[in-house]
Design an enzyme around this catalytic site. Structure first.
Site, PDB file in Angstrom:
ATOM      1  N   ARG A   1      42.172  43.556  34.871  1.00  0.00           N
ATOM      2  CA  ARG A   1      41.251  43.367  33.762  1.00  0.00           C
ATOM      3  C   ARG A   1      41.206  44.619  32.898  1.00  0.00           C
ATOM      4  NH1 ARG A   1      37.213  40.423  32.697  1.00  0.00           N
ATOM      5  NH2 ARG A   1      38.259  40.677  30.715  1.00  0.00           N
TER       6      ARG A   1
ATOM      7  N   HIS B   1      36.016  46.929  30.319  1.00  0.00           N
ATOM      8  CA  HIS B   1      35.095  46.124  29.512  1.00  0.00           C
ATOM      9  C   HIS B   1      33.669  46.288  30.021  1.00  0.00           C
ATOM     10  CE1 HIS B   1      36.177  43.595  32.960  1.00  0.00           C
ATOM     11  NE2 HIS B   1      34.978  43.044  32.839  1.00  0.00           N
TER      12      HIS B   1
ATOM     13  N   HIS C   1      30.064  43.945  30.076  1.00  0.00           N
ATOM     14  CA  HIS C   1      29.454  42.637  29.856  1.00  0.00           C
ATOM     15  C   HIS C   1      28.117  42.799  29.122  1.00  0.00           C
ATOM     16  CE1 HIS C   1      32.177  40.525  32.694  1.00  0.00           C
ATOM     17  NE2 HIS C   1      32.163  41.679  33.339  1.00  0.00           N
TER      18      HIS C   1
ATOM     19  N   TYR D   1      40.541  47.059  36.745  1.00  0.00           N
ATOM     20  CA  TYR D   1      40.574  46.674  38.158  1.00  0.00           C
ATOM     21  C   TYR D   1      41.446  45.427  38.343  1.00  0.00           C
ATOM     22  CZ  TYR D   1      36.882  43.403  36.645  1.00  0.00           C
ATOM     23  OH  TYR D   1      36.153  42.452  35.975  1.00  0.00           O
TER      24      TYR D   1
ATOM     25  N   TYR E   1      32.735  47.218  40.962  1.00  0.00           N
ATOM     26  CA  TYR E   1      31.347  46.815  40.765  1.00  0.00           C
ATOM     27  C   TYR E   1      30.538  47.116  42.026  1.00  0.00           C
ATOM     28  CZ  TYR E   1      32.695  44.046  36.654  1.00  0.00           C
ATOM     29  OH  TYR E   1      33.156  43.646  35.433  1.00  0.00           O
TER      30      TYR E   1
END
Length: 235
Positions: free
Chosen positions: A153, A156, A158, A143, A104
């Site tokens: 994870r 995905h 959000h 990640y 991110y």
């Protein structure tokens, strides 16, 4: 608005507020029940979202800072559906995600993966009069996140949906078909097994853009038998 976003979902689709395998839920959620605050007139009659609030590239996450993002371009589309099965028009969707390397663009993300100068990982779009939405982005990478041994994870995206005002907000995650990390992800597995597939997008060849982007379909159902699982009381 054809539906109110503040009262949604069915019990079979809710993830528990505290889930022991998802360790940080204990710290992130209140110990006491939430208090319902009545709406004020200004919240109900206040400004609403419109096309004028969006920039020309808000729904294209692949073109940022005068360059093209690195990774597999994808075209995500779907429909927002209300409790009565009817489309929900003019609803703002916000999107945020990791880049193709699984990182991110956030100061607290310490994962040792490269940042992409041409990918910020955030976008916005509105549903049209028929409840349809779409955007271009990069398929995110998995990640590590330290919740348990060798924890990763699944890829995905959000989603945040707004209703008539900022107090009416829902948050969910869209996953990708056949992700190998589903088996060990407590966030995904906290959702009852019969509802998990509602968070998984569908590969859509018909909406794949020739020589440009792979298509995925993700419908969001606000309430009822087939409602999309949302994050419950996680504010």
């Amino acid at each position: 608005m054809a539906d109110r976003l503040s009262v949604v979902g069915t019990e079979d689709a809710w993830a528990p507020r505290n889930f022991s395998d998802y360790k940080t839920t204990i710290k992130r959620n209140p110990n006491n029940d939430l208090v319902l605050v009545r709406e004020r007139l200004g919240e109900v009659t206040g400004p609403v979202f419109g096309n004028a609030d969006l920039g020309g590239l808000d729904n294209n996450l692949t073109l940022v800072n005068d360059g093209e993002a690195v990774g597999q371009r994808i075209f995500v589309h779907g429909k927002v559906i209300g409790w009565d099965g009817k489309p929900v028009p003019n609803t703002l969707l916000e999107i945020w995600q990791a880049n193709a390397g699984g990182r991110y663009r956030h100061k607290n993300d310490s994962f040792d993966a490269p940042l992409d100068p041409h990918f910020n990982g955030v976008g916005r779009t509105l549903t049209d009069k028929d409840g349809n939405y779409s955007f271009y982005t990069i398929k995110p990478g998995a990640y590590p996140w330290g919740n348990h041994y060798n924890a990763w994870r699944p890829a995905h995206i959000h989603f945040s949906l707004y209703g008539r005002q900022f107090g009416e907000r829902l948050i969910t995650q869209m996953y990708f078909p056949d992700d190998p990390m589903f088996f060990q992800d407590p966030i995904y597995n906290s959702v009852p097994s019969g509802a998990r597939e509602r968070m998984i997008s569908v590969f859509d060849y018909d909406e794949t853009r020739e020589n440009w982007a792979v298509g995925f379909k993700f419908d969001i159902v606000l309430r009822g038998r087939n409602s999309t699982p949302f994050e419950r009381n996680r504010y």
